[in-house]
Write a protein that holds these residues in place. Structure first.
Motif, PDB file in Angstrom:
ATOM      1  N   PRO A 445       0.825  -1.219   0.000  1.00 39.33           N
ATOM      2  CA  PRO A 445       0.000   0.000   0.000  1.00 39.33           C
ATOM      3  C   PRO A 445       0.855   1.264   0.000  1.00 39.33           C
ATOM      4  O   PRO A 445       2.031   1.238   0.359  1.00 39.33           O
ATOM      5  CB  PRO A 445      -0.772  -0.128   1.316  1.00 39.33           C
ATOM      6  CG  PRO A 445       0.176  -0.856   2.213  1.00 39.33           C
ATOM      7  CD  PRO A 445       0.927  -1.817   1.335  1.00 39.33           C
ATOM      8  N   ASP A 446       0.242   2.381  -0.399  1.00 39.40           N
ATOM      9  CA  ASP A 446       0.931   3.675  -0.329  1.00 39.40           C
ATOM     10  C   ASP A 446       1.095   4.139   1.110  1.00 39.40           C
ATOM     11  O   ASP A 446       2.094   4.767   1.457  1.00 39.40           O
ATOM     12  CB  ASP A 446       0.137   4.738  -1.105  1.00 39.40           C
ATOM     13  CG  ASP A 446       0.517   4.747  -2.579  1.00 39.40           C
ATOM     14  OD1 ASP A 446       1.713   4.653  -2.879  1.00 39.40           O
ATOM     15  OD2 ASP A 446      -0.386   4.825  -3.422  1.00 39.40           O
ATOM     16  N   LEU A 452       3.616   1.632  12.560  1.00 45.73           N
ATOM     17  CA  LEU A 452       4.189   0.389  12.047  1.00 45.73           C
ATOM     18  C   LEU A 452       5.709   0.460  12.093  1.00 45.73           C
ATOM     19  O   LEU A 452       6.333   1.325  11.472  1.00 45.73           O
ATOM     20  CB  LEU A 452       3.719   0.123  10.626  1.00 45.73           C
ATOM     21  CG  LEU A 452       4.133  -1.249  10.062  1.00 45.73           C
ATOM     22  CD1 LEU A 452       3.499  -2.380  10.879  1.00 45.73           C
ATOM     23  CD2 LEU A 452       3.750  -1.384   8.595  1.00 45.73           C
ATOM     24  N   SER A 453       6.307  -0.480  12.833  1.00 46.95           N
ATOM     25  CA  SER A 453       7.750  -0.495  13.036  1.00 46.95           C
ATOM     26  C   SER A 453       8.402  -1.709  12.386  1.00 46.95           C
ATOM     27  O   SER A 453       9.520  -1.614  11.887  1.00 46.95           O
ATOM     28  CB  SER A 453       8.044  -0.473  14.542  1.00 46.95           C
ATOM     29  OG  SER A 453       9.395  -0.697  14.802  1.00 46.95           O
ATOM     30  N   LEU A 454       7.719  -2.848  12.397  1.00 43.30           N
ATOM     31  CA  LEU A 454       8.301  -4.083  11.872  1.00 43.30           C
ATOM     32  C   LEU A 454       7.349  -4.692  10.859  1.00 43.30           C
ATOM     33  O   LEU A 454       6.196  -4.991  11.178  1.00 43.30           O
ATOM     34  CB  LEU A 454       8.577  -5.055  13.021  1.00 43.30           C
ATOM     35  CG  LEU A 454       9.347  -6.335  12.692  1.00 43.30           C
ATOM     36  CD1 LEU A 454      10.107  -6.822  13.924  1.00 43.30           C
ATOM     37  CD2 LEU A 454       8.422  -7.458  12.225  1.00 43.30           C
ATOM     38  N   LEU A 455       7.842  -4.872   9.629  1.00 40.43           N
ATOM     39  CA  LEU A 455       7.047  -5.480   8.559  1.00 40.43           C
ATOM     40  C   LEU A 455       7.847  -6.626   7.957  1.00 40.43           C
ATOM     41  O   LEU A 455       8.908  -6.411   7.353  1.00 40.43           O
ATOM     42  CB  LEU A 455       6.698  -4.447   7.490  1.00 40.43           C
ATOM     43  CG  LEU A 455       5.943  -4.986   6.269  1.00 40.43           C
ATOM     44  CD1 LEU A 455       4.588  -5.558   6.666  1.00 40.43           C
ATOM     45  CD2 LEU A 455       5.773  -3.907   5.209  1.00 40.43           C
ATOM     46  N   SER A 471       7.517   6.679   1.569  1.00 39.15           N
ATOM     47  CA  SER A 471       8.176   7.761   2.304  1.00 39.15           C
ATOM     48  C   SER A 471       7.383   8.175   3.537  1.00 39.15           C
ATOM     49  O   SER A 471       7.924   8.809   4.454  1.00 39.15           O
ATOM     50  CB  SER A 471       8.378   8.973   1.400  1.00 39.15           C
ATOM     51  OG  SER A 471       7.130   9.467   0.945  1.00 39.15           O
ATOM     52  N   SER A 472       6.089   7.819   3.588  1.00 39.97           N
ATOM     53  CA  SER A 472       5.255   8.178   4.735  1.00 39.97           C
ATOM     54  C   SER A 472       5.322   7.134   5.845  1.00 39.97           C
ATOM     55  O   SER A 472       4.732   7.334   6.914  1.00 39.97           O
ATOM     56  CB  SER A 472       3.797   8.355   4.294  1.00 39.97           C
ATOM     57  OG  SER A 472       3.246   7.117   3.852  1.00 39.97           O
ATOM     58  N   TRP A 473       6.058   6.037   5.639  1.00 34.27           N
ATOM     59  CA  TRP A 473       6.150   4.980   6.650  1.00 34.27           C
ATOM     60  C   TRP A 473       7.239   5.359   7.671  1.00 34.27           C
ATOM     61  O   TRP A 473       8.232   4.662   7.855  1.00 34.27           O
ATOM     62  CB  TRP A 473       6.494   3.645   6.005  1.00 34.27           C
ATOM     63  CG  TRP A 473       5.518   3.157   4.953  1.00 34.27           C
ATOM     64  CD1 TRP A 473       4.512   3.855   4.362  1.00 34.27           C
ATOM     65  CD2 TRP A 473       5.493   1.860   4.361  1.00 34.27           C
ATOM     66  NE1 TRP A 473       3.855   3.086   3.433  1.00 34.27           N
ATOM     67  CE2 TRP A 473       4.429   1.849   3.413  1.00 34.27           C
ATOM     68  CE3 TRP A 473       6.242   0.707   4.525  1.00 34.27           C
ATOM     69  CZ2 TRP A 473       4.117   0.737   2.644  1.00 34.27           C
ATOM     70  CZ3 TRP A 473       5.946  -0.404   3.763  1.00 34.27           C
ATOM     71  CH2 TRP A 473       4.881  -0.388   2.838  1.00 34.27           C
ATOM     72  N   PRO A 491      12.742   2.813  -4.980  1.00 32.82           N
ATOM     73  CA  PRO A 491      12.419   4.240  -5.047  1.00 32.82           C
ATOM     74  C   PRO A 491      13.264   5.062  -4.072  1.00 32.82           C
ATOM     75  O   PRO A 491      13.613   4.593  -2.985  1.00 32.82           O
ATOM     76  CB  PRO A 491      10.935   4.287  -4.656  1.00 32.82           C
ATOM     77  CG  PRO A 491      10.731   3.080  -3.807  1.00 32.82           C
ATOM     78  CD  PRO A 491      11.664   2.032  -4.352  1.00 32.82           C
ATOM     79  N   GLN A 492      13.575   6.292  -4.489  1.00 33.70           N
ATOM     80  CA  GLN A 492      14.301   7.181  -3.583  1.00 33.70           C
ATOM     81  C   GLN A 492      13.512   7.436  -2.322  1.00 33.70           C
ATOM     82  O   GLN A 492      14.089   7.722  -1.263  1.00 33.70           O
ATOM     83  CB  GLN A 492      14.604   8.504  -4.300  1.00 33.70           C
ATOM     84  CG  GLN A 492      15.688   8.389  -5.353  1.00 33.70           C
ATOM     85  CD  GLN A 492      16.241   9.744  -5.742  1.00 33.70           C
ATOM     86  OE1 GLN A 492      15.730  10.771  -5.323  1.00 33.70           O
ATOM     87  NE2 GLN A 492      17.290   9.732  -6.544  1.00 33.70           N
ATOM     88  N   GLU A 493      12.191   7.326  -2.405  1.00 39.22           N
ATOM     89  CA  GLU A 493      11.352   7.551  -1.226  1.00 39.22           C
ATOM     90  C   GLU A 493      11.658   6.568  -0.108  1.00 39.22           C
ATOM     91  O   GLU A 493      11.443   6.873   1.070  1.00 39.22           O
ATOM     92  CB  GLU A 493       9.875   7.471  -1.602  1.00 39.22           C
ATOM     93  CG  GLU A 493       9.359   8.626  -2.456  1.00 39.22           C
ATOM     94  CD  GLU A 493       9.701   8.482  -3.936  1.00 39.22           C
ATOM     95  OE1 GLU A 493       9.303   9.353  -4.727  1.00 39.22           O
ATOM     96  OE2 GLU A 493      10.345   7.482  -4.314  1.00 39.22           O
ATOM     97  N   LEU A 494      12.160   5.371  -0.460  1.00 35.56           N
ATOM     98  CA  LEU A 494      12.525   4.405   0.571  1.00 35.56           C
ATOM     99  C   LEU A 494      13.728   4.900   1.370  1.00 35.56           C
ATOM    100  O   LEU A 494      13.866   4.575   2.555  1.00 35.56           O
ATOM    101  CB  LEU A 494      12.833   3.046  -0.072  1.00 35.56           C
ATOM    102  CG  LEU A 494      13.290   1.919   0.860  1.00 35.56           C
ATOM    103  CD1 LEU A 494      12.213   1.598   1.889  1.00 35.56           C
ATOM    104  CD2 LEU A 494      13.642   0.670   0.064  1.00 35.56           C
ATOM    105  N   THR A 495      14.586   5.685   0.743  1.00 38.89           N
ATOM    106  CA  THR A 495      15.819   6.112   1.404  1.00 38.89           C
ATOM    107  C   THR A 495      15.612   7.250   2.388  1.00 38.89           C
ATOM    108  O   THR A 495      16.564   7.664   3.064  1.00 38.89           O
ATOM    109  CB  THR A 495      16.861   6.550   0.356  1.00 38.89           C
ATOM    110  OG1 THR A 495      16.399   7.735  -0.305  1.00 38.89           O
ATOM    111  CG2 THR A 495      17.083   5.458  -0.673  1.00 38.89           C
TER     112      THR A 495
END
Length: 1009
Positions: A445-446, A452-455, A471-473, A491-495
């Motif tokens: 999901p977006d 949420l800490s551990l997935l 990036s919102s996680w 994605p750069q958003e992960l970084t």
């Protein structure tokens, strides 16, 4: 007639006047006694309102009845003197409550003179010695006697069974190491008996106890009970609460137990009970049943379906079989059910959660089939679903997608399929979501829930791209999605997620370049992107991730050379094999340790033939002088522009720093504890982002250079930009006062402190090899010394050296400081290592002076870290040196096994797992870290493992002191010849200390919510 009337009137007047005058005299006398008591209890500063001009019956600590003093209550105060003899001159005193003070000495026999005493509470004081054999000289009217939380030893005297009106006897949390008298059974009016947490000699349940017909509550948690629970327990007709947990009881549960009609609570967990649970149940008032951690067999009784008041049912860690009675799912009061680690089969009752406010549903590690009950969150209060390692199928119920109370969902190791309910991803309180090893499909999901800490979703069939909305996680720390069908770029958003510590995306279909913005992953320790289709260069910035220890980029299409910056990492594991890399590998990896790290890269070369790579040749001649000249010209132009930019930037920075220095010098207070070779401005100018080496709950840690020769200091900055309240200010001052006076080679040195109104800086000596935790749990770490990197294996001699050093530091704190110091947060991350692997104890943010008589106890909060906290520290606010001994024992177990403190097995912490391993008689060599299994050290390592087990015993009184621990360790610090000679003499052998010990472990089960 009138004469007689006048005479009697006169007589009555005289009599009343006499008693009134006498009452006034007694009142004045009691007032004087209380003022005398105030003077005697000089440490008791809270009774300054006891003054001659006020009425003592109005004082909050005093209660009067008909003008007489009947009650004295001084609770949770600073009382540090004994009880004086004249206290019983208060002739009508019937109620004395002095609990939570610092009263020293032996049992106060002066209270024998209080002839009207009915209530005596002296719990949580510093009373020592034996309870006197003539304690029955206390008032026969005594109804309540509470001596819990002191330091009484020996036997409980038989005379304690001589109080005909006693209703409550509380003797828990002492050091009784003798026997429990059967004469307690003579207390015919006794309603409460609490003997919890005492190291009695092993004995069976005293037979006299079954005569206590009025007994409602019987607590004997951790009292060394052995033998069987007698069938005569059914004679306790008034019994409501029974706690025999964590003992050595064996045999079957008597049938009479569940026939007690008033019974509400049964705790029998952590014994050695076997056989079936009684099937006939008439105790329909039962609210809690905990029979966990035994060896019970058979089925769950169908009569449990009739327990309409049952709120908690704990049967985990047994050998129960068969199906769960369907009616248990319909119990209207049930909030918690724990059935994990049994052999239960069949389908789960479908009505769980429909009729009750179910909060925790834990049925993992069984053989359940079918679907998950669809109404688990029907009442919107469900906190945790733990069902891993079963054979459950179908989709997750939609009710979990509309359950904002959820915090933990652990459903891995089943055969669930289909999409995840959309609302589950975004559940507001969800912290842990573990769904690996199933057949789930769909896309990520977006958005997810804010907590949420551990997935963990590895080994499923999730597909599509990693969404840009990731990036919102913001709170995500662990992202494990290996072996799915994920596609597209990383994605750069992960970084931009700063808290990530573990990223596992191996075994997918990801492509494209690895973003250079990964530099923001400051907390990352584990990165696995293997078996994808990633390409391009490996970003050089990966070498600047400060905590990275596991790196796997194998089986991709990365090309060009390996960045030299990767050599800066302290990697426990590196795998760059099966790519298209070329050129020379970084010199730091020219080591046989990395012989599997670079395979199947034909264009890579190395000087060390042990790596299996081709030998590096001289660089080929330039193809074109013309190309070279163009390249030189371009570089020169770029360099000129860069120089100009840097020059302008330096001027601006210089001016800003001059202004900043002027401001700082006027606002910071500098306090030095020894001669220094740096200035305040050196420290303040080094507080930059590039110098950060760690962040924690109490602040940020910087590594700041102090001269050109490469010397550093470590600076801990706490509570930045926040004005401290008085409590935090006191904590800071406490830390500074303690550390500033300590001079010991095994305790980290505090050089100075710098403080302002809004920020506090502690400047320590810098430890080149950081903390012990970075060297455990992995292999072949690197040591950075004087700017160069060396490959180091933490072998047994180094580990023993570390253990001895840490023990010397703690022993000094406990036995050589006056008053003693308790650290309260001993753990491997607070054991720092210098360039020679000498250990020093660090981080005294939680350390406090032992409370002295007459001072308030400020240790009300539980301090420490998970896996290291002594069990008694969670039960009482009182602490002593033995909580540090427990934590140090965990460190010894870490050094031997290479495991982390919370990592015993999937069901228990390291300390619990180690106890179980010893008690089961299994070879210790099985648990040793592979790096230290050298034959001539095995006996020595085994002894240290046993010492760790001894230090982590449940009862503080059974743990050795740090001085004793140090003596045991020091025997191994000599040469092999001396070691062999000493072991032949068996000096300081820990084996006798472990004899007759039983498992004493507190469950911190991995599958608990």
């Amino acid at each position: 007639m009138s004469k007689y009337l006048h005479f009697f009137t006169f007589l009555l007047f005289v009599t009343l006047h006499f008693f009134h005058g006498n009452a006034q005299n007694v009142t004045a006398q009691e007032h004087t006694i209380l003022l005398q008591l105030k003077n005697y209890w000089s440490s008791l500063t809270s009774i300054t309102h006891w003054i001659p001009s006020s009425d003592h019956c109005t004082w909050p600590e005093i209660t009067c009845t008909d003008g007489w003093v009947t009650k004295l209550e001084i609770i949770n105060n600073t009382l540090g003197e004994t009880i004086p003899t004249f206290i019983c001159d208060l002739k009508n005193l019937s109620y004395i409550d002095l609990h939570l003070n610092f009263i020293p000495g032996s049992f106060p026999v002066v209270l024998y003179n209080c002839s009207n005493l009915e209530y005596l509470d002296l719990q949580q004081n510093y009373l020592v010695g034996r309870i006197p054999d003539d304690i029955n000289r206390l008032s026969p009217r005594l109804q309540v006697l509470n001596l819990s939380g002191n330091n009484f030893t020996g036997d409980i005297p038989a005379s304690i069974g001589s109080f005909p009106e006693l209703k409550s006897l509380q003797l828990s949390s002492n050091l009784f190491n003798g026997s429990i008298p059967s004469e307690i059974g003579n207390l015919s009016n006794l309603e409460e008996l609490n003997l919890n947490f005492n190291p009695f000699l092993p004995q069976e349940i005293p037979p006299g106890f079954t005569k206590l017909k009025k007994l409602r509550n019987l607590w004997m948690y951790i009292t060394n009970l052995v033998g069987e629970i007698p069938e005569s327990v059914g004679n306790l007709s008034a019994l409501e609460v029974l706690d025999f947990s964590e003992n050595g009881l064996s045999g079957s549960i008597p049938n009479s137990l569940f026939l007690l009609k008033n019974l509400t609570t049964v705790y029998l967990f952590k014994n050695r009970l076997w056989g079936p649970i009684p099937q006939a149940v008439e105790a329909f008032n039962l609210e809690v049943i905990d029979l966990s951690n035994n060896s019970l067999t058979g089925t769950i009784p169908h009569d449990f379906e009739k327990l309409t008041k049952l709120t908690g049912l704990a049967l985990f860690f047994n050998q129960l079989s068969g199906e769960v009675p369907i009616g248990i799912g319909r119990l209207p009061s049930l909030t918690n059910i724990g059935l994990w680690s049994n052999n239960l089969t069949g389908e789960l009752p479908p009505d769980f959660g429909l009729y009750s406010r179910l909060e925790r549903f834990q049925v993992s590690s069984n053989h359940f089939v079918g679907t998950l009950p669809k109404n688990l969150c029907a009442n919107k209060v469900l906190i945790g679903v733990v069902v891993f390692d079963n054979n459950l199928t179908g989709e997750l119920p939609n009710s979990l997608g509309n359950c904002d109370s959820l915090e933990v969902v652990r459903v891995y190791g089943n055969r669930f399929s289909g999409n995840i309910p959309g609302g589950l991803w975004t559940s507001l309180k969800l912290d842990t979501l573990m769904m690996s090893d199933n057949l789930f499909t769909g896309q990520l999901p977006d958005t997810v829930g804010p907590n949420l800490s551990l997935l963990e979703i590895h080994n499923n069939q999730f597909s599509g791209e990693i969404p840009a909305g990731i990036s919102s996680w913001k709170n995500l720390r662990v992202f494990e999605a290996s072996n799915n069908l994920l596609t597209g770029k990383i994605p750069q958003e992960l970084t931009v997620l700063p808290l990530l510590s573990s990223i596992l995306l191996d075994g997918n279909q990801l492509s494209g370049n690895l973003p250079s913005t990964i530099i923001s992953w400051k907390s990352l320790t584990n990165l696995n992107l293997s078996r994808n289709q990633l390409s391009g260069e490996i970003p050089a910035v990966i070498g600047f991730l400060p905590d990275l220890v596991y790196l796997d980029l194998s089986a991709n299409n990365f090309s060009r050379s390996i960045p030299s910056e990767i050599g800066l990492l302290r990697l426990s594991s590196l795998n760059l094999s099966s790519n298209q890399l070329s050129g020379r590998i970084p010199g730091e990896f020219e080591n046989a340790v990395y012989d599997r790290s670079f395979r199947n890269n034909p264009r890579l070369c190395a000087s060390n033939p042990a790596l299996g790579l081709s030998s590096c040749q001289a660089a080929p001649a330039r193809k074109s002088n013309k190309l070279s000249s163009h390249l030189i010209a371009a570089i020169s132009s770029i360099s000129a522009v860069a120089f100009l930019v840097v020059f302008v930037y330096i001027i601006l920075i210089f001016k800003a720093n001059r202004r900043r220095k002027s401001d700082l010098e006027s606002t910071w207070k500098f306090t030095s504890f020894q001669r220094l070779n740096f200035t305040e401005s050196t420290i303040l100018s080094g507080l930059t982002e590039n110098n950060i080496i760690g962040r924690g709950g109490s602040g940020t840690v910087f590594r700041i250079p102090i001269n050109r020769s490469g010397a550093y200091v470590a600076v801990k900055r706490i509570w930045n930009n926040v004005k401290l309240d008085q409590k935090l200010e006191n904590e800071f001052l406490s830390e500074v006062q303690i550390l500033g006076t300590i001079r010991h080679s095994n305790i980290v040195k505090l050089l100075c402190c710098i403080s302002s109104q809004n920020s506090k800086l502690l400047v320590y000596e810098y430890m080149e090899n950081h903390s012990l935790d970075r060297w455990l749990g992995g292999k072949n770490r690197q040591s950075t010394i004087s700017g160069s990197v060396h490959q180091v294996i933490l072998d047994w001699p180094k580990r023993l050296q570390i253990a001895i050093g840490a023990a010397q530091g703690l022993s000094y704190m406990h036995h050589d400081c006056s008053p003693s110091i308790i650290h309260r947060d001993v753990k491997s991350s607070n054991v720092l290592l210098d360039s020679e692997f000498n250990a020093k104890i660090a981080d005294f943010g939680l350390a406090r002076m032992l409370i002295k008589h007459g001072e308030p106890d400020m240790m009300s909060s539980v301090a420490g870290s998970f896996g290291y906290i002594a069990p008694e520290h969670a039960h009482t606010r009182r602490v002593n040196e033995k909580i540090d001994v427990y934590s140090f024992g965990v460190i010894l177990l870490e050094l031997v096994t290479g495991r982390e403190a919370h990592d015993g097995d999937k069901m228990s912490s390291l300390a619990e797992w180690a106890w179980r391993h010893v008690i089961e008689g299994r070879p210790i060599v099985e648990v040793m870290d592979e790096d230290i299994k050298e034959p001539h050290y095995l006996d020595e390592i085994s002894s240290v493992f046993k010492l760790g087990v001894l230090c982590t015993g449940k009862l503080p009184s059974k743990r050795p002191t740090m001085k004793e621990v140090l003596q045991i360790l020091l025997q191994y610090s000599h040469s092999s010849l001396h070691r062999e000679e000493k072991m032949n003499r068996n000096e300081y052998d820990v084996a006798p200390l472990l004899q007759n010990s039983k498992p004493e472990r507190k469950l911190e089960a991995d599958d608990s919510v």
